[in-house]
Design an enzyme around this catalytic site. Structure first.
Site, mmCIF file in Angstrom:
data_model
loop_
_atom_site.group_PDB
_atom_site.id
_atom_site.type_symbol
_atom_site.label_atom_id
_atom_site.label_comp_id
_atom_site.label_asym_id
_atom_site.label_seq_id
_atom_site.Cartn_x
_atom_site.Cartn_y
_atom_site.Cartn_z
ATOM 1 N N THR A 1 47.838 50.756 22.766
ATOM 2 C CA THR A 1 48.821 50.043 23.592
ATOM 3 C C THR A 1 50.104 49.886 22.767
ATOM 4 O O THR A 1 50.932 50.784 22.739
ATOM 5 C CB THR A 1 48.290 48.677 24.066
ATOM 6 O OG1 THR A 1 47.788 47.933 22.949
ATOM 7 C CG2 THR A 1 47.182 48.844 25.088
ATOM 8 N N THR B 1 37.471 42.934 16.884
ATOM 9 C CA THR B 1 38.900 42.883 17.100
ATOM 10 C C THR B 1 39.369 43.899 18.128
ATOM 11 O O THR B 1 39.176 45.085 17.939
ATOM 12 C CB THR B 1 39.681 43.052 15.800
ATOM 13 O OG1 THR B 1 41.047 42.866 16.097
ATOM 14 C CG2 THR B 1 39.466 44.393 15.177
#
Length: 427
Positions: free
Chosen positions: A168, A201
């Site tokens: 992203t 994460t």
């Protein structure tokens, strides 16, 4: 330690690690859509990624976020852990599918459409996984329309395209691979902000062709996560979508549990370090090693207190050895957690230089210059040029004098680029 001089050089390095373990295929496909929550805006680009096993497997494990507002893929994924067989994961970026009106229904509808396009090759469920803007709904029609192309692109040659597709705000892809017995253990990850995990994460997908019983996978994965992904922080914010998934195709001979643990811990540590180095606006990767703590959790708490201190982070970004900020962060954590800390027993080092010992700072003009140059030497360019220029750390070592336990945590500094990135994230 690796050094890279260009994006092409870094991608060549990743390509050398990108061989897929036997029994896996992957595909990526891009699509255009207009978020219904922002009608009238220009079209956005989403990438879909399929990571599919050739045959269903009983050997799979996953660890998910502890955030109380988990995304629909996390909710579905927790239920899928009870399934006898799984055959992979379908991933999208751009939208995280969190707290939307039809989140789970949308995810299941897209999964069903993809499985249908596989024409009987997928015989077991797939995990969904999404990352991106929180609060927007998935463009279901556009994603379903993309499924035929995605299914048609499945290949077993390289994992790099998948590592690139799941990004992203990441400046570059993250891919690692280590040998395991007669087979291979590989992983990809994405994540650049909203990172202080309490399990894992952002997103990470680990795959191997080495045979591993399900109970062993589910025992060793949380342990590896705890000492890697749970020991990093970019901005102290825990995502609603954090997921680590682990799949085995069971094509190669089984290895001992200790050998598996060592390989998995190495893989996860390398990936978690890559995530911090690729943190939004990261100019320095900080490695805080706390020793002589009363417990591992205490050591981890002190280390995270320092890497999450805005004053410490900004000083490091500015190559300013303002080490008083380190001491305040340590003292703040001790005082607010009722930890009796004798300042005379504490020792703090920055790089190879002792900066605090015997209850006082050990500083002079020469040492200040040495420390400033040390920080400059550890700096990464901001904004990122699209590859990690090096793999250096700003090393901070803290001896507390409270016990025998310790922990190491990785963090990043706080730069102008981090603020710009997150101020402009949706605009």
């Amino acid at each position: 330690m690796n050094y890279f001089n260009s994006k092409a050089e870094y991608l060549d390095f990743l390509e050398s690690l990108s061989t897929l373990p036997e029994g896996f295929r992957t595909a990526v496909h891009s699509l255009e859509f207009s978020p219904k929550e922002k009608q009238g805006e220009s079209a956005a680009t989403m990438k879909m990624t399929a990571l599919v096993l050739d045959e269903p497997t009983a050997s799979f494990a996953a660890v998910f976020t502890k955030n109380s507002f988990p995304g629909a893929p996390v909710r579905i994924g927790r239920k899928l852990l009870e399934e006898p067989l799984i055959q992979g994961v379908l991933i999208n970026n751009k939208i995280s599918n969190v707290c939307t009106p039809r989140g789970e229904e949308d995810a299941r509808e897209i999964l069903s459409a993809f499985v249908k396009e596989m024409q009987g090759e997928v015989k077991a469920p797939l995990f969904p996984s999404s990352t991106g803007v929180i609060g927007w709904s998935l463009p279901v029609n556009e994603m379903i329309s993309a499924c035929p192309s995605l299914a048609g692109k499945l290949q077993n040659k390289t994992l790099l395209s998948a590592a690139q597709s799941i990004m992203t705000t990441d400046a570059y892809p993250k891919l690692r691979s280590v040998p395991l017995g007669t087979g291979l253990l590989s992983g990809i990850a994405k994540g650049a902000g909203m990172i202080e995990p309490n399990m894992a994460t952002m997103l990470s997908f680990l795959i191997t062709d080495v045979s591993i019983p399900r109970d062993v996978m589910r025992r060793v994965l949380p342990e590896a996560v705890e000492t890697s992904f749970n020991r990093i922080s970019i901005d102290s914010d825990q995502s609603t979508s954090d997921s680590v998934m682990f799949f085995s195709s069971n094509k190669k001979a089984e290895v001992g549990e200790e050998e598996l643990k060592k390989a998995l811990e190495l893989l996860c540590s390398d990936l978690s370090g890559d995530i911090v180095r690729n943190g939004e606006g990261c100019g320095h990767v900080i490695r805080v090693c706390v020793e002589e703590a009363a417990s591992v959790s205490q050591a981890k708490g002190f280390a995270k207190a320092l890497v999450n201190s805005p004053l410490s982070k900004t000083a490091i970004f500015g190559n300013d050895p303002n080490v008083g900020r380190f001491v305040q962060a340590i003292g703040d954590y001790a005082g607010n957690h009722d930890i009796s800390l004798d300042e005379r027993n504490v020792r703090i080092s920055l790089g190879s230089e002792v900066i605090y010992e015997n209850g006082r700072f050990e500083l002079d003009s020469v040492k200040e210059g040495v420390l400033s140059q040390y920080l400059k030497d550890c700096a990464l360019p901001t904004p990122s040029p699209g590859y990690p220029a090096h793999e250096k750390f700003v090393e901070i070592r803290i001896c507390l004098g409270l016990g025998q336990d310790g922990a190491t945590v990785l963090g990043s500094d706080l730069s102008y680029e981090y603020v710009r990135e997150n101020a402009d994230y949706r605009t």
